[in-house]
Design an enzyme around this catalytic site. Structure first.
Site, short mmCIF file in Angstrom:
data_model
loop_
_atom_site.label_atom_id
_atom_site.label_comp_id
_atom_site.label_asym_id
_atom_site.label_seq_id
_atom_site.Cartn_x
_atom_site.Cartn_y
_atom_site.Cartn_z
N PHE A 153 0.83 -1.21 0.00
CA PHE A 153 0.00 0.00 0.00
C PHE A 153 0.87 1.27 0.00
O PHE A 153 0.48 2.28 0.57
CB PHE A 153 -0.97 0.04 1.19
CG PHE A 153 -1.61 -1.26 1.57
CD1 PHE A 153 -1.87 -2.23 0.63
CD2 PHE A 153 -1.96 -1.51 2.88
CE1 PHE A 153 -2.46 -3.45 0.98
CE2 PHE A 153 -2.55 -2.70 3.25
CZ PHE A 153 -2.79 -3.67 2.30
N HIS A 154 2.02 1.21 -0.66
CA HIS A 154 2.94 2.34 -0.67
C HIS A 154 3.02 2.97 -2.06
O HIS A 154 4.11 3.20 -2.60
CB HIS A 154 4.33 1.90 -0.20
CG HIS A 154 4.34 1.37 1.18
ND1 HIS A 154 5.38 0.59 1.68
CD2 HIS A 154 3.44 1.49 2.20
CE1 HIS A 154 5.12 0.26 2.93
NE2 HIS A 154 3.94 0.79 3.27
N CYS A 155 1.88 3.24 -2.67
CA CYS A 155 1.83 3.79 -4.02
C CYS A 155 2.50 5.16 -4.07
O CYS A 155 2.27 6.00 -3.19
CB CYS A 155 0.38 3.91 -4.47
SG CYS A 155 -0.54 2.37 -4.39
#
Length: 536
Positions: free
Chosen positions: A470-472
């Site tokens: 979830f580190h876009c």
């Protein structure tokens, strides 16, 4: 009360997105009493939502009503799977829904930004903003903040399976760190979280909405509008003049309640996009800002050619599904179910750690994995390894001019064969950690994958179980070249009155969870925007 049901016709500054960055910007910009600011959030108010505060069960928010529910494009690299890419749809954004890890990576990450053309964004430039954002008791003041808005600390209590991860790493010859947010982030550490002890003694999330926005809500120069998806930035020639958004209860795909949301236009001298690395490039493209050929193919009139919009998409892939059987019942969840982490180097690392793992109370994996294996009961824990230095790069591209249609989210996980090789190494490394004496009294052994698989089987397991950390990031990067989207002042290149300030501006993804860097970017952005007063 500044949470309004309708905006004023015009503001000095409109901030689009009330997430990790947007809440910071709204709070910092309204420290100037002469600046009137509107913060627009597509999701609901965070207050009185018990599930947001409940840090122990943060993972229950994935796929729920406070998650946009985005998914990646299926590719052969991950065996045709579409991977969940959760993004918080609530004030605080993903800081209201994530696992609360608070890390900034290392000096080399940010010095690489400056070397690549992001002048003024090196480690020494950002360190004052990292420090300004946090209150971390006991931290070295040369590196850590002591009185900032974000309350940060390790867990007061740590589960034995988490303690064992630190001991296992030491047994494998890795450093044990006092603080991975100080001089080095290579080794094992008791993790920092942005969370507090609540009135009932429980472990509560401390999001940017709580830390920054709530203390600013009584300011007469701040309006906050929730349940209002933004559809486009308004342009008059090369100047941004405001935004088009829905007024009333609604989501990008429909309504949350009675009545149909109506589009309205709100004018502003400055527009700041802080909608995140998935939605900021989507909004730019819907506004006619992007690659001319791709915009034309999507049926969008080209208003400002800027070919880098939506490109350079980076994320940290992880392996879900590395589950282990404990020898006894694990008891209640402690903290957020984690407590410790470890960073180390694969044989492919060029400099610094490129692999990472966290411990998790309970099983991890998709429906297919759970259908194939017995992962039930309270004797299962997971170690979740991820890849920090992914070489695979993707994109975010709109498919049509319809603002409610999902974009093409294409992270391109494992497209680079070195990424795959490093992740296969991570499988071995994690199983080696649980095979140490540190886990001897705690763990029976691996459930998924089984021990002793050959290289082909381990490779297939990785492809079957890759997910997102979830580190876009990276889709509107800082720079001075033709593919940069914003200049080092965070102004969209070639346009007046339009800025971007969120994880999308990162030129390359740092070796850490991206929450703390995003907050630091927003802190510095507020200074830059106030210094410009709308001028180029």
């Amino acid at each position: 009360m500044p949470v309004v049901t309708a905006p004023a016709p015009r503001y000095d500054t409109v901030v689009v997105g009330g997430g990790a960055a947007g809440c910071v910007l709204a709070a910092r910009l309204t420290e100037d009493p002469d600046r009137r600011v509107l913060l627009i959030e597509a999701g609901p108010d965070h207050r009185d939502l018990r599930e947001v505060l409940d840090a122990a069960h943060w993972d229950a928010l994935i796929g729920g009503r406070l998650d946009y529910g985005y998914r990646s494009r299926p590719t052969d690299h991950v065996l045709g799977r579409s991977i969940a890419m959760p993004r918080g749809r609530v004030l605080g954004g993903s800081s209201s829904t994530n696992a609360m890890l608070w890390y900034r990576g290392n000096r080399a990450d940010y010095d690489a930004w400056a070397d690549a053309g992001a002048t003024g964004w090196g480690y020494d430039d950002l360190l004052p903003y990292f420090r300004r954002s946090e209150a971390r008791p006991g931290g070295d003041p040369a590196y850590r903040g002591l009185d900032g808005p974000m309350r940060v600390a390790p867990l007061a209590q740590v589960h034995p399976i988490a303690h064992a991860l630190v001991d296992a790493a030491a047994e494998r010859g890795l450093p044990v760190l006092d603080d991975a947010n100080a001089e080095s982030n290579e080794g094992a550490v008791h993790a920092d979280y942005n969370a507090v002890t609540g009135e009932d003694g429980g472990f509560e999330r401390w999001s940017t909405a709580r830390a920054y926005l709530e203390p600013a809500l009584d300011r007469p120069n701040l309006d906050v509008l929730v349940d209002s998806p933004v559809h486009a930035v308004l342009l008059a020639g090369t100047r941004a003049t405001g935004v088009r958004h829905l007024l009333g209860r609604g989501t990008p795909g429909g309504t949350d309640g009675p009545g149909r949301p109506e589009p309205v236009e709100t004018l502003a001298d400055q527009v700041v996009l802080a909608a995140g690395a998935l939605d900021t490039p989507r909004l730019l493209q819907l506004s006619g800002i992007g690659d001319p050929g791709r915009l034309a193919a999507a049926g969008i009139e080209v208003r400002h050619p800027l070919s880098g919009v939506g490109e350079n998409f980076q994320d940290h892939p992880l392996i879900l599904g590395m589950n282990f059987r404990a020898r006894a019942d694990l008891g209640p969840v402690v903290g957020n179910g984690g407590g410790t982490m470890v960073n180390w180097r694969s044989s492919h690392a060029e400099h610094g750690p490129d692999l990472h793992a966290v411990v998790a109370h309970g099983s991890r994996g998709d429906e297919a994995l759970h259908a194939a294996h017995d992962l039930t009961g309270n004797r299962v824990f997971a170690l979740v390894p991820g890849l920090y230095r992914s070489r695979s790069v993707g994109w975010v591209r709109v498919r049509s001019a319809d603002p409610t249609a999902p974009a093409d989210f294409h992270p391109n996980y494992l497209a680079d064969p070195t990424d795959l090789a490093a992740m296969v190494e991570a499988v071995d490394a994690v199983q080696d950690l649980v095979a140490t004496s540190a886990y001897a009294d705690l763990a029976e052994g691996p459930i998924t994958p089984a021990a002793g698989l050959d290289t082909a089987a381990r490779t297939r397991f990785v492809r079957q179980n890759i997910g997102s950390f979830f580190h876009c990031s990276g889709t509107a990067r800082i720079g001075t070249d033709e593919l940069a989207v914003v200049d080092p002042g965070l102004r969209v290149r070639g346009l007046d009155g339009l800025w971007v300030a969120d994880a999308s501006v990162m030129p390359s993804i740092p070796t850490c969870n991206t929450q703390a860097p995003t907050v630091a970017i927003a802190e510095r952005a507020a200074d830059l925007i106030r210094g410009q007063n709308g001028a180029r």
